[in-house]
Motif scaffolding. Structure first.
Motif, PDB file in Angstrom:
ATOM      1  N   THR A 257       0.911  -1.206  -0.072  1.00  0.00           N
ATOM      2  CA  THR A 257       0.023   0.133  -0.055  1.00  0.00           C
ATOM      3  C   THR A 257       0.850   1.112  -0.077  1.00  0.00           C
ATOM      4  N   THR A 258       0.388   2.378  -0.851  1.00  0.00           N
ATOM      5  CA  THR A 258       1.103   3.419  -0.981  1.00  0.00           C
ATOM      6  C   THR A 258       0.553   4.571  -0.312  1.00  0.00           C
ATOM      7  N   ILE A 259       1.512   5.681  -0.105  1.00  0.00           N
ATOM      8  CA  ILE A 259       1.058   7.055   0.512  1.00  0.00           C
ATOM      9  C   ILE A 259      -0.088   7.422  -0.531  1.00  0.00           C
ATOM     10  N   ARG A 260       0.249   7.292  -1.749  1.00  0.00           N
ATOM     11  CA  ARG A 260      -0.815   7.840  -2.643  1.00  0.00           C
ATOM     12  C   ARG A 260      -2.166   7.289  -2.821  1.00  0.00           C
ATOM     13  N   TYR A 261      -1.971   5.972  -2.374  1.00  0.00           N
ATOM     14  CA  TYR A 261      -3.521   5.209  -2.232  1.00  0.00           C
ATOM     15  C   TYR A 261      -4.192   5.807  -1.213  1.00  0.00           C
ATOM     16  N   TYR A 262      -3.502   6.082  -0.058  1.00  0.00           N
ATOM     17  CA  TYR A 262      -4.433   6.389   1.320  1.00  0.00           C
ATOM     18  C   TYR A 262      -4.659   8.252   1.223  1.00  0.00           C
ATOM     19  N   LEU A 263      -3.920   8.876   0.473  1.00  0.00           N
ATOM     20  CA  LEU A 263      -4.192  10.132   0.200  1.00  0.00           C
ATOM     21  C   LEU A 263      -5.563  10.149  -0.708  1.00  0.00           C
ATOM     22  N   LYS A 264      -5.779   9.374  -1.580  1.00  0.00           N
ATOM     23  CA  LYS A 264      -6.983   9.382  -2.322  1.00  0.00           C
ATOM     24  C   LYS A 264      -7.974   8.817  -1.581  1.00  0.00           C
ATOM     25  N   LYS A 265      -8.057   7.722  -1.061  1.00  0.00           N
ATOM     26  CA  LYS A 265      -8.948   6.866  -0.521  1.00  0.00           C
ATOM     27  C   LYS A 265      -9.749   7.632   0.936  1.00  0.00           C
ATOM     28  N   PHE A 266      -8.801   8.330   1.503  1.00  0.00           N
ATOM     29  CA  PHE A 266      -9.047   8.849   2.755  1.00  0.00           C
ATOM     30  C   PHE A 266      -9.449  10.514   2.668  1.00  0.00           C
ATOM     31  N   SER A 267      -9.701  11.000   1.271  1.00  0.00           N
ATOM     32  CA  SER A 267      -9.999  12.173   1.104  1.00  0.00           C
ATOM     33  C   SER A 267     -11.024  12.893   1.282  1.00  0.00           C
ATOM     34  N   GLY A 268     -10.732  14.129   1.729  1.00  0.00           N
ATOM     35  CA  GLY A 268     -12.225  15.133   2.229  1.00  0.00           C
ATOM     36  C   GLY A 268     -13.023  14.678   3.200  1.00  0.00           C
ATOM     37  N   TYR A 269     -12.355  14.154   4.457  1.00  0.00           N
ATOM     38  CA  TYR A 269     -13.174  14.072   5.719  1.00  0.00           C
ATOM     39  C   TYR A 269     -12.936  15.443   6.521  1.00  0.00           C
ATOM     40  N   ASP A 270     -13.941  15.642   7.262  1.00  0.00           N
ATOM     41  CA  ASP A 270     -13.681  16.679   8.292  1.00  0.00           C
ATOM     42  C   ASP A 270     -12.766  16.351   9.385  1.00  0.00           C
ATOM     43  N   THR A 271     -11.707  16.528   9.612  1.00  0.00           N
ATOM     44  CA  THR A 271     -10.856  16.110  10.779  1.00  0.00           C
ATOM     45  C   THR A 271     -10.517  17.360  11.648  1.00  0.00           C
ATOM     46  N   SER A 272     -11.223  18.410  11.414  1.00  0.00           N
ATOM     47  CA  SER A 272     -11.097  19.467  12.261  1.00  0.00           C
ATOM     48  C   SER A 272     -11.229  19.125  13.794  1.00  0.00           C
ATOM     49  N   PHE A 273     -11.808  18.113  14.142  1.00  0.00           N
ATOM     50  CA  PHE A 273     -11.760  17.632  15.660  1.00  0.00           C
ATOM     51  C   PHE A 273     -10.571  17.539  15.951  1.00  0.00           C
ATOM     52  N   ILE A 274      -9.602  16.828  15.283  1.00  0.00           N
ATOM     53  CA  ILE A 274      -8.359  16.436  15.684  1.00  0.00           C
ATOM     54  C   ILE A 274      -7.436  17.910  15.855  1.00  0.00           C
ATOM     55  N   GLN A 275      -6.892  18.155  17.189  1.00  0.00           N
ATOM     56  CA  GLN A 275      -6.248  19.038  17.251  1.00  0.00           C
ATOM     57  C   GLN A 275      -4.561  18.957  17.291  1.00  0.00           C
ATOM     58  N   PRO A 276      -3.811  19.597  16.654  1.00  0.00           N
ATOM     59  CA  PRO A 276      -2.428  19.342  16.533  1.00  0.00           C
ATOM     60  C   PRO A 276      -1.765  19.593  18.058  1.00  0.00           C
ATOM     61  N   ASN A 277      -1.061  18.349  18.436  1.00  0.00           N
ATOM     62  CA  ASN A 277      -0.449  18.256  19.796  1.00  0.00           C
ATOM     63  C   ASN A 277       0.750  17.402  19.910  1.00  0.00           C
ATOM     64  N   GLN A 278       1.811  18.291  20.108  1.00  0.00           N
ATOM     65  CA  GLN A 278       3.158  17.844  20.064  1.00  0.00           C
ATOM     66  C   GLN A 278       3.432  16.769  21.016  1.00  0.00           C
ATOM     67  N   LYS A 279       2.892  16.781  22.105  1.00  0.00           N
ATOM     68  CA  LYS A 279       2.981  15.820  23.314  1.00  0.00           C
ATOM     69  C   LYS A 279       1.780  15.044  23.657  1.00  0.00           C
ATOM     70  N   ALA A 280       1.012  14.670  22.504  1.00  0.00           N
ATOM     71  CA  ALA A 280      -0.124  14.032  22.726  1.00  0.00           C
ATOM     72  C   ALA A 280      -0.021  12.392  23.290  1.00  0.00           C
ATOM     73  N   LYS A 281      -0.735  12.331  24.534  1.00  0.00           N
ATOM     74  CA  LYS A 281      -0.623  10.967  25.122  1.00  0.00           C
ATOM     75  C   LYS A 281      -1.726  10.439  25.363  1.00  0.00           C
ATOM     76  N   VAL A 282      -1.644   9.184  25.441  1.00  0.00           N
ATOM     77  CA  VAL A 282      -3.296   8.630  26.031  1.00  0.00           C
ATOM     78  C   VAL A 282      -3.163   8.697  27.688  1.00  0.00           C
ATOM     79  N   LYS A 283      -4.306   9.542  28.016  1.00  0.00           N
ATOM     80  CA  LYS A 283      -4.642   9.442  29.335  1.00  0.00           C
ATOM     81  C   LYS A 283      -4.869   8.401  30.154  1.00  0.00           C
ATOM     82  N   LYS A 284      -4.117   8.069  31.372  1.00  0.00           N
ATOM     83  CA  LYS A 284      -4.958   6.882  32.014  1.00  0.00           C
ATOM     84  C   LYS A 284      -6.344   6.944  32.416  1.00  0.00           C
ATOM     85  N   ALA A 285      -6.951   6.049  32.370  1.00  0.00           N
ATOM     86  CA  ALA A 285      -8.373   5.970  32.879  1.00  0.00           C
ATOM     87  C   ALA A 285      -8.164   6.077  34.342  1.00  0.00           C
TER      88      ALA A 285
END
Length: 222
Positions: free
Chosen positions: A194-222
């Motif tokens: 599978t190539t980068i080009r394939y994923y760029l095309k297949k998953f094009s156009g979704y609204d991902t504004s919910f995802i906030q850029p975070n340099q130190k993103a971690k999974v918080k412990k429950a």
């Protein structure tokens, strides 16, 4: 009277023989119809454990056929990606050791704060948190590339933010940077082709504004 009685007996005997013959023939036909004798019964069952994540040859829009119709929302994005990676199976491990619904590698899990792959595989909620944390980290790493390349076309594919984030999930953000900044000259394909080009095309156009850029993103412990 005796003659009449004899005739009646003969007629009844003939009717009985005819009925028996007809019934026997019906049973024989039914048995032959339901019999498996002589039939080729060998078949190949689909094995759900076979890894289908990154086979570009299977570009058949499986996601649209089987995943919930969630549109181009964030939920639609992650569910489409999860279906492509593992058919949405939280508990699968592929032939290369990638884990769960989103097929995480152990090193990536460590980066976002998960150090127990066994527990990770058993916990769907943790896998969902991991997906978001990893996407947030990738979005921070690729923030300049998202700004510079969204809306352009590379190798005939319209570049979108969701396509970039999906490609980063596939190959890592560093390989996506190389691809974009080389205008598609420096490619990448995973172990399944599978190539980068394939994923760029297949998953094009979704609204991902919910995802906030975070340099130190971690999974918080429950």
């Amino acid at each position: 009277m005796k003659n009449i009685g004899s005739y009646v007996i003969v007629i009844l005997a003939i009717c009985s023989l005819a009925f028996y013959s007809f019934t026997t023939e019906e049973i024989s036909i039914a048995e032959n119809y339901n019999s498996t004798k002589g039939l080729a019964l060998n078949y190949n069952a689909v094995n759900d454990s076979i890894d289908l994540n990154h086979a570009e040859a299977l570009n058949t829009e499986i996601t649209n056929a089987f995943s919930p119709n969630l549109g181009k929302t964030y939920v639609g994005f992650k569910e489409a990606l999860g279906f492509k990676e593992s058919r949405g199976n939280y508990f699968t491990v592929n032939t290369l050791g990638y884990l769960g619904k989103y097929q995480f590698g152990k090193e990536t899990l460590k980066i976002i704060g998960i150090h127990n792959p066994v527990q990770f595989l058993k916990n769907p909620g943790l896998q969902e948190k991991a997906f978001l944390a990893n996407a947030e980290r990738n979005k921070w790493i690729l923030r300049r590339d998202i700004k510079n390349y969204v809306g352009k076309r590379i190798n005939g594919v319209l570049i979108t933010e969701s396509g970039i984030l999906a490609a980063a999930h596939l190959s890592g953000p560093g390989n996506v940077k190389k691809y974009l900044r080389s205008n598609g000259a420096v490619g990448f394909s995973d172990a399944y082709g599978t190539t980068i080009r394939y994923y760029l095309k297949k998953f094009s156009g979704y609204d991902t504004s919910f995802i906030q850029p975070n340099q130190k993103a971690k999974v918080k412990k429950a």
